[in-house]
Design a protein around this motif. Sequence first.
Motif, PDB file in Angstrom:
ATOM      1  N   VAL A 338       6.025  -3.625  -0.447  1.00  0.00           N
ATOM      2  CA  VAL A 338       5.728  -2.203  -0.265  1.00  0.00           C
ATOM      3  C   VAL A 338       4.455  -1.815  -1.012  1.00  0.00           C
ATOM      4  CG1 VAL A 338       6.585   0.131  -0.699  1.00  0.00           C
ATOM      5  CG2 VAL A 338       8.141  -1.621   0.142  1.00  0.00           C
ATOM      6  N   ILE A 341       1.335  -3.000   0.938  1.00  0.00           N
ATOM      7  CA  ILE A 341       1.054  -2.234   2.154  1.00  0.00           C
ATOM      8  C   ILE A 341       0.585  -0.823   1.802  1.00  0.00           C
ATOM      9  CG2 ILE A 341       2.104  -1.281   4.245  1.00  0.00           C
ATOM     10  CD1 ILE A 341       3.841  -3.754   4.393  1.00  0.00           C
ATOM     11  N   ASN A 342       1.178  -0.220   0.781  1.00  0.00           N
ATOM     12  CA  ASN A 342       0.738   1.117   0.371  1.00  0.00           C
ATOM     13  C   ASN A 342      -0.685   1.092  -0.180  1.00  0.00           C
ATOM     14  OD1 ASN A 342       3.110   2.381   1.104  1.00  0.00           O
ATOM     15  ND2 ASN A 342       4.040   2.170  -0.915  1.00  0.00           N
ATOM     16  N   ALA A 346      -1.623   2.137   4.693  1.00  0.00           N
ATOM     17  CA  ALA A 346      -1.112   1.937   6.039  1.00  0.00           C
ATOM     18  C   ALA A 346      -0.158   3.064   6.422  1.00  0.00           C
ATOM     19  CB  ALA A 346      -0.397   0.592   6.136  1.00  0.00           C
ATOM     20  N   LEU A 351       2.294  -0.031   9.524  1.00  0.00           N
ATOM     21  CA  LEU A 351       3.281  -0.847   8.838  1.00  0.00           C
ATOM     22  C   LEU A 351       4.102  -1.647   9.838  1.00  0.00           C
ATOM     23  CD1 LEU A 351       4.921  -1.707   6.384  1.00  0.00           C
ATOM     24  CD2 LEU A 351       6.209   0.425   6.567  1.00  0.00           C
TER      25      LEU A 351
END
Length: 371
Positions: A338, A341-342, A346, A351
């Motif tokens: 997480v 991706i953060n 995204a 995502l």
Amino acid sequence: MRAALIALALLAGLAPAAMADRLKDITSVAGVRSNPLVGYGIVVGLAGSGDGNSGLTLQSLQSLISRLGLTVEASDLNAKNAAAVMVTAELAPFMKEGQVLDVTVSTVGSAKSLKGGTLLMTPLMGADGEIYAIAQGNLIVGGLGVEGKDGSSLTVNIPTVGRIPRGGTVERMVEAPFQDTDNLILNLNRPDFSTAAAVAKAVNEVFGPDVATPIDGTSVAVRAPYDPGQRVTFMGMLENIDVTPDAPAAKVVVNSRTGTVVIGGHVRVTPAAVTHGSLTVSISEDPQVNQSATVVTGDGTVVVPGETTVTPDSTVAATEENPRAFVFDPGVSLASLVDAINAVGASPSDLVAILEALREAGALRAELVVI
């Protein structure tokens, strides 16, 4: 100090297992379930918000009145104060004749509101077509609907659905196999072989060996006393046994309608590199309109202007974000996934695209479920 440590160790041994659930919260007993009931009825006493000249309602009123010994034609009736409704209820397990249950009433015609209405006696049937309850009573409606002569209207909540607390009376009991079987079958709410084995082990630790036997990943058979009174007491003890369910399978659930993504705690990613970027193309239109002017000559003659001309003026611009790459180390955890991706900003759709690409690459150690 030594005595204090011994006391803490004893307390730790007596403390319940972490994240343990009662059997009543994670299992159900086979055959012990509720049964849906449904019926068709008439609601009367409405303040002009009924079905009006609906053929279904008029025919129902005619049939009802004829059973009361009166003869009337459907054309002589007006159902503006009546409504055809469907009545539903849930017959809980072990309910006996004479017990009461709540019923829900919903319109099936053109009635605007059921507020102030009274449901006439309505038989409620089960899936086998037999009558198991009778419903009747005054409706409680939480909604409100008003309409003006100019066509304007205001609706608050749902005025076409109401409830009658304790409005149904049970007329027939549904037989349950609870007292007729040698074994009670416990069905897991979430099938899992490890959890089924844990349930059997926990039951045997309380009641002795070979009392519980796992059948498969969903069901566990438990030997029960033959005496009905002892069986109820036994079931009360059984459903309060604490069991620690096994961790669920690794899943990533994507809601395609709302964009919600839920990632399970056991999701892992093998070594992989991901590049994320986006290209944005914008087109703006600013047409130029040219209108010919009116011309008046010296002798007063008016010259009609020419046609208006429109000249297109388009602007096209393209911007592309610098692609950002990140690398997943072996066995990366949910928190790291997480965070990575953060870090690239995204969106939920991005995502989902990243997760799908990881799955296709064989790097996502989880099942991707789209709902």
